[in-house]
Design a protein around this motif. Sequence first.
Motif, PDB file in Angstrom:
ATOM      1  N   ILE A  83      89.100  58.748  52.866  1.00 39.48           N
ATOM      2  CA  ILE A  83      88.146  59.962  53.708  1.00 39.48           C
ATOM      3  C   ILE A  83      88.307  59.635  55.088  1.00 39.48           C
ATOM      4  N   VAL A  84      89.083  60.368  55.920  1.00 39.56           N
ATOM      5  CA  VAL A  84      89.317  60.253  57.247  1.00 39.56           C
ATOM      6  C   VAL A  84      88.560  61.062  58.280  1.00 39.56           C
ATOM      7  N   TYR A  85      87.895  61.949  57.756  1.00 41.40           N
ATOM      8  CA  TYR A  85      86.963  62.905  58.502  1.00 41.40           C
ATOM      9  C   TYR A  85      85.619  63.375  57.729  1.00 41.40           C
ATOM     10  N   GLU A  86      84.678  63.149  58.401  1.00 37.26           N
ATOM     11  CA  GLU A  86      83.273  63.772  57.756  1.00 37.26           C
ATOM     12  C   GLU A  86      83.111  65.031  58.207  1.00 37.26           C
ATOM     13  N   SER A  87      83.133  65.778  57.355  1.00 36.42           N
ATOM     14  CA  SER A  87      82.855  67.487  57.755  1.00 36.42           C
ATOM     15  C   SER A  87      81.403  67.574  57.534  1.00 36.42           C
ATOM     16  N   ARG A  88      81.093  68.614  58.095  1.00 38.40           N
ATOM     17  CA  ARG A  88      79.636  69.153  58.130  1.00 38.40           C
ATOM     18  C   ARG A  88      79.224  69.763  57.014  1.00 38.40           C
ATOM     19  N   GLU A  89      78.069  70.125  56.539  1.00 37.30           N
ATOM     20  CA  GLU A  89      77.739  70.858  55.351  1.00 37.30           C
ATOM     21  C   GLU A  89      78.232  72.142  55.411  1.00 37.30           C
ATOM     22  N   GLU A  90      77.846  72.780  56.476  1.00 33.65           N
ATOM     23  CA  GLU A  90      78.381  74.118  56.823  1.00 33.65           C
ATOM     24  C   GLU A  90      79.777  74.074  57.677  1.00 33.65           C
ATOM     25  N   THR A  91      80.867  74.170  56.741  1.00 32.95           N
ATOM     26  CA  THR A  91      82.073  74.033  57.632  1.00 32.95           C
ATOM     27  C   THR A  91      82.532  74.855  58.244  1.00 32.95           C
ATOM     28  N   THR A  92      83.439  74.681  59.308  1.00 27.30           N
ATOM     29  CA  THR A  92      83.991  75.774  60.161  1.00 27.30           C
ATOM     30  C   THR A  92      85.614  75.222  60.345  1.00 27.30           C
ATOM     31  N   GLU A  93      86.006  76.127  61.178  1.00 29.73           N
ATOM     32  CA  GLU A  93      87.633  76.107  61.528  1.00 29.73           C
ATOM     33  C   GLU A  93      87.858  74.748  62.363  1.00 29.73           C
ATOM     34  N   HIS A  94      86.630  74.517  63.054  1.00 29.99           N
ATOM     35  CA  HIS A  94      86.846  73.277  63.838  1.00 29.99           C
ATOM     36  C   HIS A  94      86.888  71.978  62.861  1.00 29.99           C
ATOM     37  N   ASP A  95      86.208  72.039  61.774  1.00 27.22           N
ATOM     38  CA  ASP A  95      86.373  70.880  60.893  1.00 27.22           C
ATOM     39  C   ASP A  95      87.833  70.707  60.526  1.00 27.22           C
ATOM     40  N   THR A  96      88.639  71.944  59.901  1.00 28.31           N
ATOM     41  CA  THR A  96      89.776  71.877  59.576  1.00 28.31           C
ATOM     42  C   THR A  96      91.084  71.387  60.737  1.00 28.31           C
ATOM     43  N   VAL A  97      90.698  71.883  61.918  1.00 27.32           N
ATOM     44  CA  VAL A  97      91.527  71.292  62.850  1.00 27.32           C
ATOM     45  C   VAL A  97      91.228  69.837  63.429  1.00 27.32           C
ATOM     46  N   ALA A  98      90.193  69.475  63.604  1.00 30.67           N
ATOM     47  CA  ALA A  98      89.914  68.136  63.776  1.00 30.67           C
ATOM     48  C   ALA A  98      90.581  67.247  62.615  1.00 30.67           C
ATOM     49  N   ALA A  99      90.219  67.652  61.227  1.00 29.21           N
ATOM     50  CA  ALA A  99      90.818  66.668  60.295  1.00 29.21           C
ATOM     51  C   ALA A  99      92.302  66.668  60.075  1.00 29.21           C
ATOM     52  N   ALA A 100      92.952  67.923  60.358  1.00 27.39           N
ATOM     53  CA  ALA A 100      94.318  67.989  60.564  1.00 27.39           C
ATOM     54  C   ALA A 100      94.946  67.195  61.592  1.00 27.39           C
ATOM     55  N   GLU A 101      94.374  67.321  62.803  1.00 24.52           N
ATOM     56  CA  GLU A 101      94.739  66.401  64.075  1.00 24.52           C
ATOM     57  C   GLU A 101      94.734  64.794  63.398  1.00 24.52           C
ATOM     58  N   ILE A 102      93.698  64.434  62.930  1.00 28.21           N
ATOM     59  CA  ILE A 102      93.624  63.152  62.470  1.00 28.21           C
ATOM     60  C   ILE A 102      94.495  62.690  61.514  1.00 28.21           C
ATOM     61  N   MET A 103      94.765  63.431  60.491  1.00 29.80           N
ATOM     62  CA  MET A 103      95.872  63.235  59.474  1.00 29.80           C
ATOM     63  C   MET A 103      97.243  63.062  59.984  1.00 29.80           C
ATOM     64  N   THR A 104      97.501  64.095  61.102  1.00 24.43           N
ATOM     65  CA  THR A 104      98.806  63.881  61.695  1.00 24.43           C
ATOM     66  C   THR A 104      99.074  62.846  62.578  1.00 24.43           C
ATOM     67  N   GLU A 105      98.024  62.214  63.226  1.00 19.33           N
ATOM     68  CA  GLU A 105      97.935  61.031  63.832  1.00 19.33           C
ATOM     69  C   GLU A 105      98.083  59.599  62.857  1.00 19.33           C
ATOM     70  N   LYS A 106      97.752  59.836  61.751  1.00 21.99           N
ATOM     71  CA  LYS A 106      98.111  58.925  60.885  1.00 21.99           C
ATOM     72  C   LYS A 106      99.437  58.787  60.268  1.00 21.99           C
TER      73      LYS A 106
END
Length: 206
Positions: A83-106
């Motif tokens: 797991i590289v990103y902890e999402s909120r219980e009520e997910t939004t597009e911001h979670d998608t963007v943040a998670a994708a950015e982290i995975m790209t950096e990795k």
Amino acid sequence: MADRKAVIGLVINPIAGMGGKVALKGTDGKETLDKARERGARPESLKKTERALRPYSGQLQLLTVSGTMGAALREKMGFSYTIVYESREETTEHDTVAAAEIMTEKGVDLLLFAGGDGTARNICQAVGERVPVLGIPAGVKIQSAVFGLTPEAAGAMAAMVAQGLPVSMSEREVVDLNEDEYRKGRVSSKLYGSLRVPYEPSYVQN
């Protein structure tokens, strides 16, 4: 020295596709999502991701998101993940963007996402053409040419990347419909950018 095992990033939009079975033609926006839930809509994207990845659960090394955005599949399929990103219980597009950015950096070898055109827009915003991307079709609107033809086809392409097999890359467009116009029976689409997609004609959308 053993060859490095390819790493797949996995991001699931847990609300993608919920509006389709209750005649809403999309699930963009909280108001539409609430209406879909009132009509009894149930999540579809987790099931479609399971369809895509089940044949390869022992072959994939995944970076993913907590909960229904990825890690929840562990309970059903038992694949190896981090797991590289902890999402909120009520997910939004911001979670998608943040998670994708982290995975790209990795430096993932492929960013696999489950959703529709709205999710593809979010991924395009976060990633651009920095890493290869492929969508598992799970949304109501699938206009973009960045998705597998079916969940199973997307899973097969991801497995090819994971196995280090030679795969052609193609620059593919991200397009989304205006949901409000779509519900009125009018098709109004917009080009939002492009993604670099592993491409085989028999597996990927035209």
